[in-house]
Motif scaffolding. Sequence first.
Motif: not given
Length: 107
Positions: A79-88, A93-94
């Motif tokens: 989840a952290i990777e998804n939002f920090s990369s801008g994918r979600m 993400a959460f």
Amino acid sequence: MSSSSKHQREAWDFLNFLTSDTDGLFAAAGYITCRKEWQDVPSVKESKFMPAFVHDYAYGQYVWSSPTFTEESEAVKKAIENFSSGRMSVQDAFDQCAEEIRLIRKK
């Protein structure tokens, strides 16, 4: 505490103050203090986590754990990777993370 501290008494008094409300700390955050009487605090004694606290304190510390800890940690990491990369978005993400953890715990 450092033996070279110029304010040892004050430091001990401050630490004593910080750890003096075992019941309050447990009620607010789910943590137990390092004070010897923590096992006698009513809210801690009644907690379903008491056996885990007693077990882990034999080793000097409490470590949060569960049978699905590794899988849940991976879901949070994803989840952290998804939002920090801008994918979600953070929310998406959460939300996805919460659903993954729900399914993990159902197994």
